[in-house]
Scaffold this motif. Structure first.
Motif, PDB file in Angstrom:
ATOM      1  N   TRP A   2       0.862  -1.181   0.000  1.00  0.00           N
ATOM      2  CA  TRP A   2       0.000   0.000   0.000  1.00  0.00           C
ATOM      3  C   TRP A   2       0.891   1.221   0.000  1.00  0.00           C
ATOM      4  O   TRP A   2       2.027   1.170   0.384  1.00  0.00           O
ATOM      5  N   TRP A 127      -4.015  -7.123  -7.983  1.00  0.00           N
ATOM      6  CA  TRP A 127      -3.499  -5.950  -7.297  1.00  0.00           C
ATOM      7  C   TRP A 127      -1.989  -5.800  -7.528  1.00  0.00           C
ATOM      8  O   TRP A 127      -1.495  -4.681  -7.731  1.00  0.00           O
ATOM      9  N   LYS A 131      -0.196  -2.602  -9.276  1.00  0.00           N
ATOM     10  CA  LYS A 131       0.865  -1.810  -8.654  1.00  0.00           C
ATOM     11  C   LYS A 131       2.135  -1.831  -9.499  1.00  0.00           C
ATOM     12  O   LYS A 131       2.852  -0.834  -9.565  1.00  0.00           O
ATOM     13  N   ASP A 143      -4.677   4.643  -3.283  1.00  0.00           N
ATOM     14  CA  ASP A 143      -4.862   3.199  -3.314  1.00  0.00           C
ATOM     15  C   ASP A 143      -6.304   2.716  -3.158  1.00  0.00           C
ATOM     16  O   ASP A 143      -6.722   1.840  -3.891  1.00  0.00           O
ATOM     17  N   PHE A 147      -7.873   0.264  -5.814  1.00  0.00           N
ATOM     18  CA  PHE A 147      -8.119  -1.134  -5.479  1.00  0.00           C
ATOM     19  C   PHE A 147      -9.503  -1.561  -5.951  1.00  0.00           C
ATOM     20  O   PHE A 147      -9.674  -2.631  -6.525  1.00  0.00           O
TER      21      PHE A 147
END
Length: 151
Positions: A2, A127, A131, A143, A147
């Motif tokens: 994150w 995810w 990223k 984020d 997400f």
């Protein structure tokens, strides 16, 4: 995993400056731009071909973006990306079918608890690819909304 993405310094040696201004710093296509291609949409949403389509699509993503280092310490290139996406998606479909009650091995609350180990690898994989692309093309965004869009 994150927070802000790490700085990604590498770029292909023959990459023209025009590509950097066109692709870096923003998303090139939206979440539902896949609907612009009717054949891809058909293959993605048809139950018989969706797992193979997903694997092919992630292979194309890795081919264009390059290899990515996942948070679990593995480097994923095109070949690994195809295999990981295929198996993660198949497990995701099995987990979802357990939750929906279509698989009659277990039912009820037990099915819900047993399904999460099958569903979570897909969410983690998508995810991680998100990223990696965000890092590769220097895209800055929060984020939580990202997400929700990536899953």
């Amino acid at each position: 995993m994150w927070g802000p993405v790490p700085k990604y310094e590498w770029a292909p040696p023959n990459e023209p400056e025009s590509l950097r201004t066109e692709y870096y710093g923003k998303w090139h296509s939206g979440t539902f731009d896949c609907l612009n291609d009717p054949l891809s949409s058909l293959l993605a949403f048809c139950p018989c071909t969706s797992s193979c389509f997903i694997a092919w699509r992630f292979g194309v993503i890795f081919e264009h973006a390059g290899a990515m280092d996942f948070p679990v310490g593995i480097r994923v290139d095109k070949e690994k990306g195809v295999l990981l996406s295929f198996f993660a998606y198949v497990f995701f479909c099995l987990g979802c079918s357990m939750v929906s009650g279509k698989v009659f091995v277990v039912n009820g609350v037990v099915a819900g608890f047993l399904a999460w180990p099958l569903i979570l690898p897909w969410i983690f994989f998508v995810w991680s690819v998100y990223k990696g692309i965000q890092s590769r093309f220097h895209i800055h965004e929060d984020d939580p909304p990202a997400f929700l869009l990536s899953c």
